[in-house]
Design an enzyme around this catalytic site. Structure first.
Site: not given
Ligand code: NAP
Length: 298
Positions: A53, A97, A120
Protein backbone atom coordinates in the site's frame (compact mmCIF):
# COMPACT_ATOMS: atom_id res chain seq x y z
CA UNK A 1 -14.35 -22.99 -25.47
CA UNK A 2 -11.59 -21.35 -23.45
CA UNK A 3 -12.66 -18.41 -21.34
CA UNK A 4 -11.51 -14.84 -21.85
CA UNK A 5 -9.16 -13.90 -19.00
CA UNK A 6 -10.07 -10.87 -16.94
CA UNK A 7 -6.80 -9.51 -15.57
CA UNK A 8 -6.67 -7.19 -12.59
CA UNK A 9 -3.34 -5.78 -13.68
CA UNK A 10 -4.82 -4.47 -16.94
CA UNK A 11 -8.01 -3.13 -15.38
CA UNK A 12 -6.12 -1.50 -12.50
CA UNK A 13 -3.68 0.20 -14.90
CA UNK A 14 -6.63 1.82 -16.65
CA UNK A 15 -7.97 3.07 -13.29
CA UNK A 16 -4.52 4.30 -12.15
CA UNK A 17 -4.30 6.29 -15.39
CA UNK A 18 -7.56 8.04 -14.49
CA UNK A 19 -6.43 8.58 -10.89
CA UNK A 20 -3.21 10.30 -11.99
CA UNK A 21 -5.23 13.15 -13.49
CA UNK A 22 -7.31 13.50 -10.31
CA UNK A 23 -4.17 13.49 -8.13
CA UNK A 24 -2.56 16.14 -10.37
CA UNK A 25 -5.68 18.33 -10.08
CA UNK A 26 -5.54 18.09 -6.28
CA UNK A 27 -1.82 18.85 -6.22
CA UNK A 28 -2.44 21.99 -8.26
CA UNK A 29 -4.57 23.14 -5.35
CA UNK A 30 -1.78 22.27 -2.91
CA UNK A 31 -3.39 19.02 -1.75
CA UNK A 32 -1.46 15.74 -1.77
CA UNK A 33 -3.78 12.83 -1.03
CA UNK A 34 -2.55 11.07 2.11
CA UNK A 35 -3.21 7.49 3.23
CA UNK A 36 -2.52 6.23 6.74
CA UNK A 37 -2.10 2.52 7.46
CA UNK A 38 -1.97 1.14 10.98
CA UNK A 39 -0.45 -2.26 11.57
CA UNK A 40 -0.62 -3.92 14.97
CA UNK A 41 1.71 -6.88 15.48
CA UNK A 42 3.99 -8.75 13.14
CA UNK A 43 1.78 -10.91 10.95
CA UNK A 44 3.95 -11.47 7.83
CA UNK A 45 1.04 -11.35 5.35
CA UNK A 46 -0.21 -8.10 6.88
CA UNK A 47 3.32 -6.64 6.74
CA UNK A 48 3.43 -7.44 3.01
CA UNK A 49 0.03 -5.84 2.35
CA UNK A 50 1.03 -2.72 4.30
CA UNK A 51 4.30 -2.40 2.34
CA UNK A 52 2.41 -2.78 -0.95
CA UNK A 53 0.00 0.00 0.00
CA UNK A 54 2.84 2.37 0.89
CA UNK A 55 4.67 1.55 -2.35
CA UNK A 56 1.60 2.19 -4.47
CA UNK A 57 1.04 5.58 -2.80
CA UNK A 58 4.64 6.48 -3.59
CA UNK A 59 4.27 5.41 -7.25
CA UNK A 60 1.18 7.60 -7.58
CA UNK A 61 2.81 10.60 -5.89
CA UNK A 62 0.55 10.31 -2.87
CA UNK A 63 1.58 10.66 0.76
CA UNK A 64 1.56 7.58 2.94
CA UNK A 65 2.09 7.16 6.64
CA UNK A 66 2.55 3.72 8.12
CA UNK A 67 2.10 3.32 11.85
CA UNK A 68 3.52 0.09 13.24
CA UNK A 69 2.43 -0.80 16.76
CA UNK A 70 3.53 -3.77 18.88
CA UNK A 71 1.32 -6.83 19.33
CA UNK A 72 0.92 -5.80 22.99
CA UNK A 73 -0.82 -2.52 22.06
CA UNK A 74 -3.93 -2.06 24.19
CA UNK A 75 -7.32 -1.16 22.80
CA UNK A 76 -7.19 2.30 24.36
CA UNK A 77 -3.73 2.93 22.85
CA UNK A 78 -5.04 1.93 19.44
CA UNK A 79 -8.15 4.10 19.87
CA UNK A 80 -5.87 7.02 20.74
CA UNK A 81 -3.99 6.44 17.46
CA UNK A 82 -7.29 6.34 15.56
CA UNK A 83 -8.25 9.64 17.18
CA UNK A 84 -4.91 11.15 16.17
CA UNK A 85 -5.38 10.09 12.54
CA UNK A 86 -9.00 11.31 12.55
CA UNK A 87 -7.61 14.75 13.45
CA UNK A 88 -4.59 14.77 11.12
CA UNK A 89 -5.49 17.04 8.16
CA UNK A 90 -2.65 15.61 6.02
CA UNK A 91 -4.16 12.12 6.23
CA UNK A 92 -7.31 12.06 4.11
CA UNK A 93 -8.04 8.39 4.65
CA UNK A 94 -6.67 5.60 6.79
CA UNK A 95 -7.23 1.98 7.61
CA UNK A 96 -6.44 -0.45 10.36
CA UNK A 97 -4.87 -3.55 8.84
CA UNK A 98 -6.91 -6.59 9.86
CA UNK A 99 -6.83 -9.00 11.56
CA UNK A 100 -6.12 -7.36 14.89
CA UNK A 101 -4.74 -9.28 17.90
CA UNK A 102 -7.45 -11.17 19.81
CA UNK A 103 -7.40 -8.84 22.83
CA UNK A 104 -8.64 -5.92 20.69
CA UNK A 105 -12.30 -5.44 19.81
CA UNK A 106 -12.07 -5.01 16.03
CA UNK A 107 -15.54 -3.52 15.60
CA UNK A 108 -14.99 -0.96 18.39
CA UNK A 109 -11.86 0.25 16.58
CA UNK A 110 -13.63 0.41 13.21
CA UNK A 111 -16.50 2.33 14.82
CA UNK A 112 -14.02 4.95 16.07
CA UNK A 113 -12.77 5.82 12.57
CA UNK A 114 -14.13 9.10 11.18
CA UNK A 115 -16.47 7.82 8.40
CA UNK A 116 -15.15 10.50 6.03
CA UNK A 117 -11.67 8.93 6.36
CA UNK A 118 -12.82 5.28 6.34
CA UNK A 119 -11.23 4.27 3.02
CA UNK A 120 -11.72 0.54 3.72
CA UNK A 121 -15.47 1.26 3.93
CA UNK A 122 -15.88 -0.86 7.05
CA UNK A 123 -17.55 1.76 9.27
CA UNK A 124 -21.25 0.90 9.83
CA UNK A 125 -22.26 4.32 8.51
CA UNK A 126 -20.43 3.72 5.22
CA UNK A 127 -21.73 0.15 4.99
CA UNK A 128 -25.26 1.52 5.45
CA UNK A 129 -24.77 4.24 2.86
CA UNK A 130 -23.46 1.70 0.38
CA UNK A 131 -26.52 -0.47 1.08
CA UNK A 132 -28.98 2.35 0.38
CA UNK A 133 -27.15 3.28 -2.81
CA UNK A 134 -25.68 6.59 -1.58
CA UNK A 135 -22.04 5.70 -0.94
CA UNK A 136 -19.04 7.90 -0.26
CA UNK A 137 -16.75 4.88 -0.43
CA UNK A 138 -17.08 1.40 -1.85
CA UNK A 139 -15.47 -1.60 -0.11
CA UNK A 140 -12.27 -2.22 -2.03
CA UNK A 141 -12.37 -5.89 -3.02
CA UNK A 142 -16.03 -6.06 -4.11
CA UNK A 143 -15.66 -2.70 -5.87
CA UNK A 144 -12.65 -4.13 -7.68
CA UNK A 145 -14.68 -7.11 -8.86
CA UNK A 146 -17.44 -4.79 -10.06
CA UNK A 147 -14.96 -2.59 -11.96
CA UNK A 148 -13.54 -5.69 -13.65
CA UNK A 149 -17.04 -6.62 -14.82
CA UNK A 150 -17.83 -3.10 -16.04
CA UNK A 151 -14.53 -2.52 -17.79
CA UNK A 152 -14.58 -5.95 -19.44
CA UNK A 153 -17.96 -5.06 -20.95
CA UNK A 154 -19.81 -7.80 -19.07
CA UNK A 155 -23.53 -7.11 -18.88
CA UNK A 156 -24.84 -7.39 -15.31
CA UNK A 157 -28.37 -5.98 -15.69
CA UNK A 158 -30.95 -8.73 -15.22
CA UNK A 159 -28.25 -11.37 -14.80
CA UNK A 160 -28.28 -13.92 -12.03
CA UNK A 161 -25.26 -13.30 -9.80
CA UNK A 162 -24.44 -16.00 -7.28
CA UNK A 163 -22.04 -14.94 -4.50
CA UNK A 164 -20.35 -17.77 -2.61
CA UNK A 165 -19.36 -16.51 0.86
CA UNK A 166 -20.98 -13.96 3.18
CA UNK A 167 -18.13 -12.24 5.01
CA UNK A 168 -18.43 -8.57 5.94
CA UNK A 169 -15.36 -7.82 3.81
CA UNK A 170 -16.28 -9.55 0.56
CA UNK A 171 -19.47 -11.63 0.27
CA UNK A 172 -22.07 -9.38 1.93
CA UNK A 173 -20.97 -6.07 0.35
CA UNK A 174 -20.51 -7.82 -3.00
CA UNK A 175 -24.10 -9.05 -2.92
CA UNK A 176 -25.36 -5.63 -1.79
CA UNK A 177 -23.49 -3.89 -4.61
CA UNK A 178 -24.70 -6.19 -7.35
CA UNK A 179 -28.37 -5.70 -6.38
CA UNK A 180 -28.18 -1.89 -6.54
CA UNK A 181 -30.04 0.11 -9.16
CA UNK A 182 -26.74 1.11 -10.75
CA UNK A 183 -24.25 0.63 -13.54
CA UNK A 184 -22.43 -2.68 -13.24
CA UNK A 185 -25.24 -3.96 -11.02
CA UNK A 186 -29.05 -4.34 -11.44
CA UNK A 187 -28.54 -8.07 -11.01
CA UNK A 188 -30.66 -10.71 -9.34
CA UNK A 189 -28.50 -11.91 -6.47
CA UNK A 190 -28.27 -15.17 -4.56
CA UNK A 191 -25.86 -15.61 -1.67
CA UNK A 192 -24.69 -19.06 -0.55
CA UNK A 193 -22.48 -19.96 2.41
CA UNK A 194 -21.32 -22.78 4.63
CA UNK A 195 -24.86 -23.54 5.85
CA UNK A 196 -26.40 -23.66 2.37
CA UNK A 197 -27.68 -27.08 1.32
CA UNK A 198 -26.59 -28.27 -2.14
CA UNK A 199 -24.46 -25.26 -3.13
CA UNK A 200 -23.94 -26.62 -6.63
CA UNK A 201 -27.66 -26.35 -7.39
CA UNK A 202 -27.28 -22.57 -6.98
CA UNK A 203 -23.86 -22.05 -8.56
CA UNK A 204 -25.00 -23.93 -11.69
CA UNK A 205 -27.72 -21.29 -12.14
CA UNK A 206 -25.26 -18.37 -12.06
CA UNK A 207 -24.69 -16.16 -15.09
CA UNK A 208 -22.00 -14.50 -12.99
CA UNK A 209 -20.41 -16.55 -10.22
CA UNK A 210 -18.40 -14.65 -7.59
CA UNK A 211 -16.50 -16.83 -5.17
CA UNK A 212 -14.93 -15.69 -1.88
CA UNK A 213 -14.60 -18.49 0.67
CA UNK A 214 -10.90 -19.28 1.06
CA UNK A 215 -11.07 -22.97 0.04
CA UNK A 216 -8.63 -23.98 -2.70
CA UNK A 217 -10.32 -25.32 -5.84
CA UNK A 218 -13.76 -25.52 -4.16
CA UNK A 219 -15.67 -24.60 -7.32
CA UNK A 220 -15.32 -27.44 -9.77
CA UNK A 221 -16.33 -27.61 -13.42
CA UNK A 222 -19.60 -29.42 -12.69
CA UNK A 223 -20.69 -26.51 -10.44
CA UNK A 224 -20.51 -23.95 -13.26
CA UNK A 225 -22.98 -23.26 -16.09
CA UNK A 226 -21.51 -23.26 -19.60
CA UNK A 227 -20.69 -19.70 -20.64
CA UNK A 228 -20.82 -18.27 -17.10
CA UNK A 229 -18.53 -15.44 -15.97
CA UNK A 230 -16.45 -16.61 -13.00
CA UNK A 231 -14.80 -14.15 -10.62
CA UNK A 232 -12.46 -15.83 -8.14
CA UNK A 233 -11.65 -13.73 -5.08
CA UNK A 234 -10.08 -16.58 -3.10
CA UNK A 235 -6.39 -16.62 -2.23
CA UNK A 236 -5.04 -19.88 -0.87
CA UNK A 237 -1.44 -21.01 -0.41
CA UNK A 238 -1.16 -24.72 -1.15
CA UNK A 239 1.93 -26.94 -0.83
CA UNK A 240 4.10 -27.07 -3.97
CA UNK A 241 7.55 -28.60 -3.64
CA UNK A 242 8.59 -27.21 -7.04
CA UNK A 243 8.48 -23.67 -5.60
CA UNK A 244 11.28 -22.15 -3.55
CA UNK A 245 8.74 -21.05 -0.93
CA UNK A 246 7.23 -24.55 -0.84
CA UNK A 247 3.77 -23.18 -1.63
CA UNK A 248 1.86 -21.68 -4.51
CA UNK A 249 -1.11 -19.33 -4.68
CA UNK A 250 -4.43 -20.64 -6.01
CA UNK A 251 -8.00 -19.41 -5.95
CA UNK A 252 -11.27 -20.95 -4.80
CA UNK A 253 -12.00 -22.14 -8.34
CA UNK A 254 -10.50 -25.12 -10.17
CA UNK A 255 -9.15 -22.72 -12.79
CA UNK A 256 -7.77 -25.17 -15.36
CA UNK A 257 -11.06 -27.07 -15.74
CA UNK A 258 -13.48 -24.21 -15.21
CA UNK A 259 -11.78 -21.98 -17.81
CA UNK A 260 -12.81 -24.52 -20.46
CA UNK A 261 -16.47 -24.03 -19.56
CA UNK A 262 -16.74 -20.35 -18.56
CA UNK A 263 -16.96 -17.46 -21.03
CA UNK A 264 -14.73 -15.25 -18.88
CA UNK A 265 -12.72 -15.93 -15.73
CA UNK A 266 -10.23 -14.28 -13.37
CA UNK A 267 -7.03 -16.25 -12.74
CA UNK A 268 -5.29 -16.45 -9.36
CA UNK A 269 -2.81 -14.86 -9.13
CA UNK A 270 -3.29 -11.91 -11.50
CA UNK A 271 -7.06 -11.66 -11.35
CA UNK A 272 -8.94 -9.87 -8.59
CA UNK A 273 -5.78 -9.49 -6.43
CA UNK A 274 -4.37 -6.23 -7.88
CA UNK A 275 -7.81 -4.58 -7.76
CA UNK A 276 -8.06 -4.30 -3.97
CA UNK A 277 -5.16 -1.87 -3.58
CA UNK A 278 -6.29 -0.04 -6.69
CA UNK A 279 -9.76 0.61 -5.24
CA UNK A 280 -8.18 1.64 -1.92
CA UNK A 281 -6.25 4.28 -3.85
CA UNK A 282 -9.50 5.39 -5.55
CA UNK A 283 -11.13 5.77 -2.12
CA UNK A 284 -8.16 7.73 -0.77
CA UNK A 285 -8.20 10.17 -3.69
CA UNK A 286 -11.96 10.50 -3.25
CA UNK A 287 -11.47 11.23 0.47
CA UNK A 288 -8.95 13.96 -0.42
CA UNK A 289 -11.38 15.44 -2.97
CA UNK A 290 -14.18 15.44 -0.39
CA UNK A 291 -11.95 17.11 2.23
CA UNK A 292 -10.87 19.73 -0.31
CA UNK A 293 -14.46 20.46 -1.30
CA UNK A 294 -15.43 20.84 2.36
CA UNK A 295 -12.47 23.21 2.93
CA UNK A 296 -13.47 25.32 -0.10
CA UNK A 297 -17.08 25.55 1.12
CA UNK A 298 -16.08 26.75 4.58
P1 NAP B 1 -13.95 -15.27 5.55
O1 NAP B 1 -14.19 -14.08 6.38
O2 NAP B 1 -13.24 -16.44 6.12
O3 NAP B 1 -15.37 -15.75 5.01
C1 NAP B 1 -15.49 -16.93 4.27
C2 NAP B 1 -16.92 -17.12 3.85
O4 NAP B 1 -16.97 -18.31 3.07
C3 NAP B 1 -17.89 -17.28 5.00
O5 NAP B 1 -19.07 -16.60 4.72
C4 NAP B 1 -18.11 -18.79 5.06
O6 NAP B 1 -19.43 -19.15 5.44
C5 NAP B 1 -17.95 -19.17 3.61
N1 NAP B 1 -17.51 -20.56 3.49
C6 NAP B 1 -16.44 -21.14 4.08
N2 NAP B 1 -16.38 -22.43 3.74
C7 NAP B 1 -17.40 -22.67 2.92
C8 NAP B 1 -17.89 -23.80 2.25
N3 NAP B 1 -17.26 -24.98 2.35
N4 NAP B 1 -18.99 -23.68 1.49
C9 NAP B 1 -19.62 -22.51 1.40
N5 NAP B 1 -19.22 -21.37 2.00
C10 NAP B 1 -18.14 -21.47 2.76
O7 NAP B 1 -13.16 -14.91 4.23
P2 NAP B 1 -13.12 -13.56 3.33
O8 NAP B 1 -12.43 -12.49 4.07
O9 NAP B 1 -14.46 -13.30 2.75
O10 NAP B 1 -12.16 -14.05 2.17
C11 NAP B 1 -12.52 -15.11 1.31
C12 NAP B 1 -11.35 -15.43 0.41
O11 NAP B 1 -11.05 -14.27 -0.36
C13 NAP B 1 -10.04 -15.76 1.16
O12 NAP B 1 -9.30 -16.70 0.40
C14 NAP B 1 -9.31 -14.44 1.18
O13 NAP B 1 -7.90 -14.61 1.27
C15 NAP B 1 -9.70 -13.89 -0.16
N6 NAP B 1 -9.61 -12.42 -0.26
C16 NAP B 1 -8.93 -11.92 -1.30
C17 NAP B 1 -8.85 -10.56 -1.47
C18 NAP B 1 -8.11 -10.02 -2.65
O14 NAP B 1 -7.67 -8.89 -2.62
N7 NAP B 1 -7.98 -10.79 -3.72
C19 NAP B 1 -9.44 -9.70 -0.55
C20 NAP B 1 -10.17 -10.23 0.50
C21 NAP B 1 -10.25 -11.62 0.64
P3 NAP B 1 -20.01 -18.88 6.92
O15 NAP B 1 -20.32 -17.43 6.96
O16 NAP B 1 -21.22 -19.71 6.96
O17 NAP B 1 -18.95 -19.29 7.88
Amino acid sequence: MTAELILGKEVSQEIYGELEARIAALKEKGVTPGLGVVLVGEDPASQTYVRMKGKKCEELGMRSETVILPESTTQSELLAKVDELNNNPGIHGFLIQLPLPDHIDEQAVINAIDPSKDVDCFHPSNVGRMLIGDPDFMPATPAGVQQMLIRSGIETEGKHVVVVGRSNIVGKPMAAMMMQKAKGADSTVTVVHSRTKDIASYTREADILIVAIGKAGFITEDMVKKGAVVMDVGTNHIPDSSKKSGTRLVGDVDFEKVKEKASAITPVPGGVGPMTICMLMVNTVHAAEMADKKRCNQ
